[in-house]
Design a protein around this motif. Structure first.
Motif, mmCIF file in Angstrom:
data_model
loop_
_atom_site.group_PDB
_atom_site.id
_atom_site.type_symbol
_atom_site.label_atom_id
_atom_site.label_comp_id
_atom_site.label_asym_id
_atom_site.label_seq_id
_atom_site.Cartn_x
_atom_site.Cartn_y
_atom_site.Cartn_z
ATOM 1 N N HIS A 142 0.830 -1.208 0.000
ATOM 2 C CA HIS A 142 0.000 0.000 0.000
ATOM 3 C C HIS A 142 0.868 1.262 0.000
ATOM 4 C CE1 HIS A 142 -3.617 -2.322 0.609
ATOM 5 N NE2 HIS A 142 -3.068 -2.935 1.637
ATOM 6 N N LEU A 143 1.849 1.289 0.904
ATOM 7 C CA LEU A 143 2.648 2.506 1.089
ATOM 8 C C LEU A 143 3.444 2.872 -0.163
ATOM 9 C CD1 LEU A 143 3.940 1.870 4.716
ATOM 10 C CD2 LEU A 143 2.399 3.714 3.987
ATOM 11 N N PHE A 144 3.870 1.866 -0.909
ATOM 12 C CA PHE A 144 4.692 2.141 -2.087
ATOM 13 C C PHE A 144 3.967 1.844 -3.393
ATOM 14 C CE2 PHE A 144 7.982 0.937 1.214
ATOM 15 C CZ PHE A 144 8.253 2.262 1.544
ATOM 16 N N VAL B 221 -0.362 8.480 1.926
ATOM 17 C CA VAL B 221 -1.010 7.407 1.174
ATOM 18 C C VAL B 221 -2.401 7.148 1.754
ATOM 19 C CG1 VAL B 221 -0.849 4.961 0.543
ATOM 20 C CG2 VAL B 221 1.209 6.395 0.584
ATOM 21 N N PRO B 222 -3.413 7.068 0.881
ATOM 22 C CA PRO B 222 -4.793 6.921 1.347
ATOM 23 C C PRO B 222 -5.106 5.512 1.839
ATOM 24 C CG PRO B 222 -4.773 6.949 -1.050
ATOM 25 C CD PRO B 222 -3.352 7.212 -0.604
ATOM 26 N N VAL B 223 -4.504 5.157 2.942
ATOM 27 C CA VAL B 223 -4.760 3.853 3.549
ATOM 28 C C VAL B 223 -4.622 4.012 5.062
ATOM 29 C CG1 VAL B 223 -2.337 3.056 3.465
ATOM 30 C CG2 VAL B 223 -4.183 1.382 3.441
ATOM 31 N N LEU B 224 -5.402 3.239 5.798
ATOM 32 C CA LEU B 224 -5.262 3.173 7.254
ATOM 33 C C LEU B 224 -4.650 1.819 7.593
ATOM 34 C CD1 LEU B 224 -8.760 4.649 8.228
ATOM 35 C CD2 LEU B 224 -6.557 5.850 8.133
ATOM 36 N N LEU B 225 -3.505 1.847 8.257
ATOM 37 C CA LEU B 225 -2.806 0.593 8.574
ATOM 38 C C LEU B 225 -3.096 0.116 9.996
ATOM 39 C CD1 LEU B 225 0.644 1.239 6.836
ATOM 40 C CD2 LEU B 225 -1.263 -0.177 6.012
ATOM 41 N N GLY B 226 -3.532 1.013 10.860
ATOM 42 C CA GLY B 226 -3.985 0.591 12.189
ATOM 43 C C GLY B 226 -2.888 0.335 13.208
ATOM 44 N N GLY B 227 -1.629 0.474 12.817
ATOM 45 C CA GLY B 227 -0.526 0.239 13.746
ATOM 46 C C GLY B 227 0.767 0.133 12.976
ATOM 47 N N GLY B 228 1.880 -0.026 13.700
ATOM 48 C CA GLY B 228 3.168 -0.143 13.052
ATOM 49 C C GLY B 228 4.134 0.908 13.543
ATOM 50 N N THR B 229 4.988 1.377 12.654
ATOM 51 C CA THR B 229 6.014 2.361 13.012
ATOM 52 C C THR B 229 5.573 3.752 12.586
ATOM 53 O OG1 THR B 229 7.723 0.686 12.627
ATOM 54 C CG2 THR B 229 8.447 2.980 12.724
ATOM 55 N N ASP C 258 -9.869 6.077 -1.345
ATOM 56 C CA ASP C 258 -9.552 6.692 -2.630
ATOM 57 C C ASP C 258 -8.677 7.919 -2.415
ATOM 58 O OD1 ASP C 258 -10.875 4.967 -4.383
ATOM 59 O OD2 ASP C 258 -12.802 5.902 -3.944
ATOM 60 N N ASP C 259 -8.045 8.369 -3.494
ATOM 61 C CA ASP C 259 -7.327 9.645 -3.411
ATOM 62 C C ASP C 259 -8.303 10.729 -2.981
ATOM 63 O OD1 ASP C 259 -4.615 9.149 -4.027
ATOM 64 O OD2 ASP C 259 -5.135 8.854 -6.129
ATOM 65 N N TYR D 248 -11.615 12.011 2.071
ATOM 66 C CA TYR D 248 -11.340 10.631 1.650
ATOM 67 C C TYR D 248 -12.619 9.798 1.653
ATOM 68 C CZ TYR D 248 -6.303 11.369 2.422
ATOM 69 O OH TYR D 248 -5.003 11.808 2.379
ATOM 70 N N ARG D 249 -12.774 8.972 0.652
ATOM 71 C CA ARG D 249 -13.872 7.997 0.596
ATOM 72 C C ARG D 249 -13.311 6.579 0.685
ATOM 73 N NH1 ARG D 249 -14.258 11.867 -2.633
ATOM 74 N NH2 ARG D 249 -15.938 13.342 -2.258
ATOM 75 N N LEU D 250 -14.071 5.691 1.287
ATOM 76 C CA LEU D 250 -13.660 4.288 1.288
ATOM 77 C C LEU D 250 -13.595 3.788 -0.137
ATOM 78 C CD1 LEU D 250 -15.344 2.277 4.124
ATOM 79 C CD2 LEU D 250 -13.332 3.731 4.135
#
Lengths: 197, 197
Positions: free
Chosen positions: A26-28, A154-162, B176-177, B191-193
């Motif tokens: 997702h991130l890249f 980046v349009p994502v939720l990862l919920g945890g990590g670094t 989404d973007d 942001y939209r899912l």
């Protein structure tokens, strides 16, 4: 004074890697979302991005005169095979320099990130010093060395990590409004420290 | 299906309030950084913002048909004196409805946020249901009820506090973007899912 910058792909909830070193697809993902090839010093590592992202990346690469990276990243990539994609001088912060390293352009620094940034600034030719995300950026952040944050949001939720910013101790830290470039799968945001504007 | 949205002012490191409920002068500084007055139902709560932010806020207000808030916020604001600045129907999630509440437009919901969102959707007239940031948004997030995130990204690092997104359990959650509007002291990101696009 030489500008010191760091850049990272960060999820909307603030992580540069997800739980258990996950989430990199997702991130890249935005590295491969367009038709514009952004060449690096290594042909096998070219990006394929939108025109807007391409211009943004070239601004970053063209504006950077030297890099500071950590030994962990150096080892993980096996020293980029002796040729870092960035193409300029690379300073590797390490406890012990490797016994033999025949490749040009690498300097091993054993007295910490501040020394590495200082040495990098001397050869950056008026351009910025880039500090690699991860351990080095965290140490540089904690030392108050970073002037600009290049955040690839980046349009994502990862919920945890670094988290990217967990080493910032001098808070609240006020930044200026960012330069914004909308890419595909990423929003590029360039922030400067307000007090250093 | 009625769209459910939540919005919050969030620091670049992901917090909607800083350590010990601090940082609000940073997080809400953009409410007063321009010449354009955005009226609300209460004249004492008008924003003074840039034209771009004004347009963005009107899009949010005009697109929202009903609100869901928590009892804590209701009590903190003393029920907005009986007149919520939003002006539309407000659903207050609570364990126990107050004994007497003479003001129109408020409904007390004692069976949880999902019920409140459902009831709000029935009167939203085809517009979105807005869920207030904080406890309610977190419960709605955890229940997977949110379709859109209106993030007002503020250029400050707070270093700790209450994260906006820590209740999202269905991760990684791909969005989404965003729509991007650059304000003054804030970057508005909608942001939209991805799966509900």
């Amino acid at each position: 004074m030489t500008k010191v910058i760091t850049s990272a792909s960060m999820s909307l909830d603030g992580y540069i890697s997800g739980p258990g070193e996950s989430g990199f697809e997702h991130l890249f993902g935005w590295h491969r979302t367009g038709d514009v090839e952004v060449a690096t010093a290594r042909p096998d590592m070219a990006f394929k991005v939108t025109p807007q992202t391409g211009e943004h990346l070239r601004r970053l690469v063209d504006g950077t005169g030297a890099l500071v990276v950590g030994r962990k990243l150096f080892d993980l990539t096996q020293g980029w095979g002796g040729s870092h994609p960035f193409g300029g001088p690379v300073f590797v912060v390490t406890h012990t320099a490797p016994d033999a390293w025949p490749h040009q352009g690498f300097t091993f620094v054993t007295d910490g990130v501040e020394s590495a940034v200082r040495q990098a600034a001397e050869v950056a030719g008026g351009k910025a010093v880039g500090v690699a995300a991860g351990d080095m950026a965290r140490q540089a952040l904690a030392a108050g060395l970073i002037d600009e944050f290049w955040v690839d949001l980046v349009p994502v939720l990862l919920g945890g990590g670094t988290p990217f910013f967990n080493a910032v101790t001098d808070v609240p830290l006020v930044l200026d409004d960012p330069d914004v470039v909308q890419g595909r799968g990423v929003t590029h945001l360039v922030y400067r420290l307000h007090s250093r504007a």
